[in-house]
Design a protein around this motif. Structure first.
Motif, PDB file in Angstrom:
ATOM      1  N   PHE A 194       0.849  -1.195   0.000  1.00 14.08           N
ATOM      2  CA  PHE A 194       0.000   0.000   0.000  1.00 14.08           C
ATOM      3  C   PHE A 194       0.876   1.233   0.000  1.00 14.08           C
ATOM      4  CE2 PHE A 194       0.890  -0.913   4.475  1.00 14.08           C
ATOM      5  CZ  PHE A 194       1.373   0.317   4.903  1.00 14.08           C
ATOM      6  N   ALA A 195       0.277   2.359  -0.321  1.00 12.62           N
ATOM      7  CA  ALA A 195       0.964   3.635  -0.119  1.00 12.62           C
ATOM      8  C   ALA A 195      -0.021   4.632   0.467  1.00 12.62           C
ATOM      9  CB  ALA A 195       1.550   4.157  -1.428  1.00 12.62           C
ATOM     10  N   ILE A 196       0.464   5.337   1.477  1.00 18.23           N
ATOM     11  CA  ILE A 196      -0.329   6.376   2.143  1.00 18.23           C
ATOM     12  C   ILE A 196       0.092   7.715   1.552  1.00 18.23           C
ATOM     13  CG2 ILE A 196      -0.618   7.597   4.349  1.00 18.23           C
ATOM     14  CD1 ILE A 196       0.219   4.813   5.643  1.00 18.23           C
ATOM     15  N   GLY A 197      -0.865   8.574   1.249  1.00 15.06           N
ATOM     16  CA  GLY A 197      -0.549   9.940   0.820  1.00 15.06           C
ATOM     17  C   GLY A 197      -0.269  10.750   2.079  1.00 15.06           C
ATOM     18  N   GLU A 198       1.023  11.051   2.303  1.00 11.80           N
ATOM     19  CA  GLU A 198       1.383  11.694   3.576  1.00 11.80           C
ATOM     20  C   GLU A 198       0.815  13.108   3.664  1.00 11.80           C
ATOM     21  OE1 GLU A 198       5.601  11.609   4.400  1.00 11.80           O
ATOM     22  OE2 GLU A 198       5.342  12.417   6.417  1.00 11.80           O
ATOM     23  N   ASP A 199       0.794  13.819   2.513  1.00  6.28           N
ATOM     24  CA  ASP A 199       0.250  15.187   2.522  1.00  6.28           C
ATOM     25  C   ASP A 199      -1.203  15.170   3.015  1.00  6.28           C
ATOM     26  OD1 ASP A 199       2.317  16.701   0.329  1.00  6.28           O
ATOM     27  OD2 ASP A 199       2.036  14.546   0.080  1.00  6.28           O
ATOM     28  N   ARG A 200      -1.959  14.191   2.484  1.00  3.07           N
ATOM     29  CA  ARG A 200      -3.382  14.104   2.861  1.00  3.07           C
ATOM     30  C   ARG A 200      -3.548  13.680   4.310  1.00  3.07           C
ATOM     31  NH1 ARG A 200      -5.912  11.329  -2.605  1.00  3.07           N
ATOM     32  NH2 ARG A 200      -4.943  12.835  -4.020  1.00  3.07           N
ATOM     33  N   LEU A 201      -2.692  12.770   4.734  1.00  4.68           N
ATOM     34  CA  LEU A 201      -2.736  12.324   6.124  1.00  4.68           C
ATOM     35  C   LEU A 201      -2.530  13.526   7.055  1.00  4.68           C
ATOM     36  CD1 LEU A 201      -2.577  10.240   8.406  1.00  4.68           C
ATOM     37  CD2 LEU A 201      -0.254   9.725   7.729  1.00  4.68           C
ATOM     38  N   ILE A 202      -1.520  14.336   6.712  1.00  7.73           N
ATOM     39  CA  ILE A 202      -1.209  15.516   7.541  1.00  7.73           C
ATOM     40  C   ILE A 202      -2.394  16.493   7.521  1.00  7.73           C
ATOM     41  CG2 ILE A 202       0.321  17.549   7.700  1.00  7.73           C
ATOM     42  CD1 ILE A 202       2.057  15.221   8.298  1.00  7.73           C
ATOM     43  N   LEU A 203      -2.951  16.708   6.316  1.00  4.70           N
ATOM     44  CA  LEU A 203      -4.095  17.628   6.204  1.00  4.70           C
ATOM     45  C   LEU A 203      -5.233  17.185   7.106  1.00  4.70           C
ATOM     46  CD1 LEU A 203      -4.696  18.436   2.423  1.00  4.70           C
ATOM     47  CD2 LEU A 203      -4.661  20.055   4.312  1.00  4.70           C
ATOM     48  N   SER A 204      -5.525  15.884   7.068  1.00  4.51           N
ATOM     49  CA  SER A 204      -6.620  15.371   7.857  1.00  4.51           C
ATOM     50  C   SER A 204      -6.331  15.538   9.358  1.00  4.51           C
ATOM     51  CB  SER A 204      -6.875  13.903   7.514  1.00  4.51           C
ATOM     52  OG  SER A 204      -7.946  13.421   8.256  1.00  4.51           O
ATOM     53  N   LEU A 205      -5.087  15.274   9.757  1.00  8.95           N
ATOM     54  CA  LEU A 205      -4.728  15.442  11.176  1.00  8.95           C
ATOM     55  C   LEU A 205      -4.872  16.907  11.589  1.00  8.95           C
ATOM     56  CD1 LEU A 205      -1.545  13.155  11.377  1.00  8.95           C
ATOM     57  CD2 LEU A 205      -3.764  12.703  12.426  1.00  8.95           C
ATOM     58  N   GLN A 206      -4.472  17.808  10.680  1.00 14.22           N
ATOM     59  CA  GLN A 206      -4.569  19.232  10.997  1.00 14.22           C
ATOM     60  C   GLN A 206      -6.027  19.656  11.126  1.00 14.22           C
ATOM     61  OE1 GLN A 206      -2.230  20.549   7.679  1.00 14.22           O
ATOM     62  NE2 GLN A 206      -0.505  21.135   8.972  1.00 14.22           N
ATOM     63  N   GLU A 207      -6.857  19.166  10.180  1.00 14.24           N
ATOM     64  CA  GLU A 207      -8.277  19.546  10.188  1.00 14.24           C
ATOM     65  C   GLU A 207      -8.950  19.098  11.478  1.00 14.24           C
ATOM     66  OE1 GLU A 207     -10.345  20.843   7.492  1.00 14.24           O
ATOM     67  OE2 GLU A 207      -8.526  21.389   6.391  1.00 14.24           O
TER      68      GLU A 207
END
Ligand code: HAM
Length: 533
Positions: A418-431
């Motif tokens: 698998f691959a995780i989109g780190e940018d999106r992961l960070i965005l979601s954590l920030q939100e």
């Protein structure tokens, strides 16, 4: 310019980061580090080791693995200049580079004419040059030239048949993808990696990892590159955290454990609104039959579909299931489902993966419409979404890809990852408010006088060694100003060092939150700070 004339001052150009790329700055980078550290820790507990592969590889590696006809390869890949060392061929190399640039960048109608002309000229020049002396690559070259000619006729024919508007773009894209593939025969180019699975498989083969105890479990972190239309959560340089399991068996427990690992990672980060979707897309026994069935059913409802889906009936009917068009949803719901058409082996495998996930307490939703955009997948596919991301809400994608290593010239090998989109992961954590606040200093050292400066340098050394974050101003400041600065930087304490402190050997520590202050000897100060922080 006449003498004495004043040259108008030119303003130096202000550079900005290129569209689709961005700078990651503090304090956000602290969150990136935390996420990456958590990946190292969690993946380590599952027995995965880190691999760092180059960010560019031969273009063909990606074309062969991901698929020359996929959007990622045919439209979004950054193909770099030639790797040509032979000076006698430099001119041809240059032409080819120009052509490649056009091929890669042309996806709209207006550039087709130019592309056609360039391709024609390139072909005749190359043929003339090679006509005299055919070398080892002659077979590939001939095939490439023939193919290019065919492709041009194809394009010209398409342009002439303008009445079939709506059709040309897809055919053009397909032709461009194939041209690119065949150009690789003439001379290989390199590309910035759009993903890492292909690189990991290449490395597995190159380093003979099949002779290690199987399966080999690897993970990676780093930047990937895709020329997509930038928007929230979608960048041209983005970061992935991924993992691959290669070799050994295709036991469903492996699929389940890989998924369990990524869910554990998300859980550890307290990612909110996590939703796991899974599917099985069959294998080379059952998928082709299902695709034919799907195509036949889609043809029956063709007039009710939009132009994109109509085109995909021919090119890739599975992708119709991906459609987000409101008007198509009702029709798609009535289409045959792959789960009902899996061969016995695939059906058994899928059932066992679901059972294994339940045993691990991993909640999932079956999504028969989950088809992934890369060609190498078979059987298990999955995607994970998280909250706060808008339309680009897939934070992780993965699946099984048995046979990919073989396709790249290696031994028959099972694979899943698998691959995780780190940018999106960070965005979601920030939100969801999981981002750390700006990190303030523990101690700001306010010093005055030469003697105090020497003590301040020593104090900074001692405090940093003990693990405290210390700001030591490089020039003397009045105490009032120093305290103001300490406040702006969010320091917890100010260590005040003047002549008195140095003579007495007692240092003044001010706690900025309540304004209280007290004097300490050096060891007492350390002790006090350790207790209070
Ligand atoms: P992918 O679905 O193409 O799969 O990408 C995985 C994840 O990378 C996506 O779910 C998304 O979060 C992120 N991503 C993709 N493109 C962008 C972009 N332009 N901007 C920001 N984030 C993006 C793969 O790459 C496969 N190699 C995954 C895999 C590994 N399958 C098996 N092993």
């Amino acid at each position: 310019m006449s003498e004495g004339a004043v040259k108008k001052e030119e303003k130096p150009r202000k550079f900005q980061a290129i569209r689709g790329t961005r700078d990651l700055l503090p304090p956000e980078t602290a969150l990136w580090n935390r996420v990456e550290q958590t990946a190292h820790t969690v993946f380590g507990t599952f027995g995965f080791g880190e691999i760092r592969s180059p960010i560019f590889e031969w273009t063909e590696l990606f074309a062969r693995s991901i698929g020359a006809g996929t959007d990622v390869v045919s439209k979004e890949m950054y193909v770099l200049g030639l790797q040509h060392d032979n000076p006698t061929d430099r001119d041809l190399a240059h032409r080819r580079e120009t052509l490649m640039f056009m091929v890669v960048s042309s996806s709209d109608k207006s550039t087709i004419d130019m592309f056609t002309l360039q391709t024609r000229k390139f072909c005749s020049d190359y043929e003339a040059a090679l006509g005299k002396e055919l070398v080892y690559a002659d077979i590939g070259t001939k095939v490439a030239l023939e193919y290019l000619k065919d492709s041009i006729s194809y394009l010209v024919e398409d342009l002439l048949a303008q009445t079939r508007a709506g059709d040309w773009q897809e055919r053009f894209d397909r032709t461009v993808a194939l041209c690119k593939q065949y150009l690789e025969l003439v001379e290989p180019t390199i590309a910035l990696r759009p993903e890492s699975t292909a690189s990991v498989c290449r490395a597995y083969i190159e380093h003979g990892m099949n002779s290690l105890p199987q399966p080999v479990k690897l993970y990676y972190l780093g930047p990937m590159f895709r020329r997509e239309r930038p928007q929230k959560g979608r960048y041209r340089q983005f970061y992935q955290i991924g993992a691959e399991v290669l070799g050994g068996s295709d036991a469903p427990a492996i699929d389940a454990e890989v998924i369990e690992m990524v869910m554990t990672f998300f859980d550890r980060l307290d990612l909110q609104g996590v939703q796991l979707d899974i599917n099985s897309i069959g294998d080379r026994n059952c998928r082709p039959k299902y695709i034919e069935l799907l195509r036949a059913e889609l043809l029956k409802v063709k007039d009710q579909l939009g132009p994109d889906s109509q085109r995909r009936i021919e090119t890739n009917p599975l992708r119709v299931l991906d459609s987000k068009l409101e008007s198509e949803q009702g029709i798609i719901a009535t289409l045959p489902r792959i789960a009902d058409h899996l061969c016995e082996d695939c059906a058994t495998h899928y059932a066992a993966v679901k059972h294994q996930l339940k045993m691990r307490g991993v909640f999932f939703r079956e999504n028969w419409r989950l088809v992934r955009g890369l060609d190498y997948y078979m059987r298990t596919t999955f995607e994970i979404t998280a909250q706060g991301l808008g339309s680009q809400n897939a934070v992780c994608g993965g699946g099984r890809y048995d046979g990919l290593v073989e396709l790249l010239g290696g031994p028959p090998t099972k694979g899943i990852g698998f691959a995780i989109g780190e940018d999106r992961l960070i965005l979601s954590l920030q939100e969801s408010g999981k981002a750390p606040a700006q990190q303030g200093r523990d101690v700001y050292i306010a010093w005055m006088g030469e003697r105090a400066h020497a003590t301040a340098i020593r104090a900074a050394k001692v405090l940093r060694k003990a693990g405290f974050s210390v700001e030591l101003p490089p020039v003397e400041q009045k105490f009032g100003k120093a305290l103001g600065q300490a406040d702006k930087l969010g320091a917890k304490h100010a260590l005040i060092l003047g002549d008195n402190e140095v003579s007495e050997g007692l240092w003044t520590l001010k706690t900025l939150a309540d304004g209280s202050q007290a004097k300490y000897t050096e060891p007492d100060l350390l002790e006090h700070l350790r207790k209070t922080m």
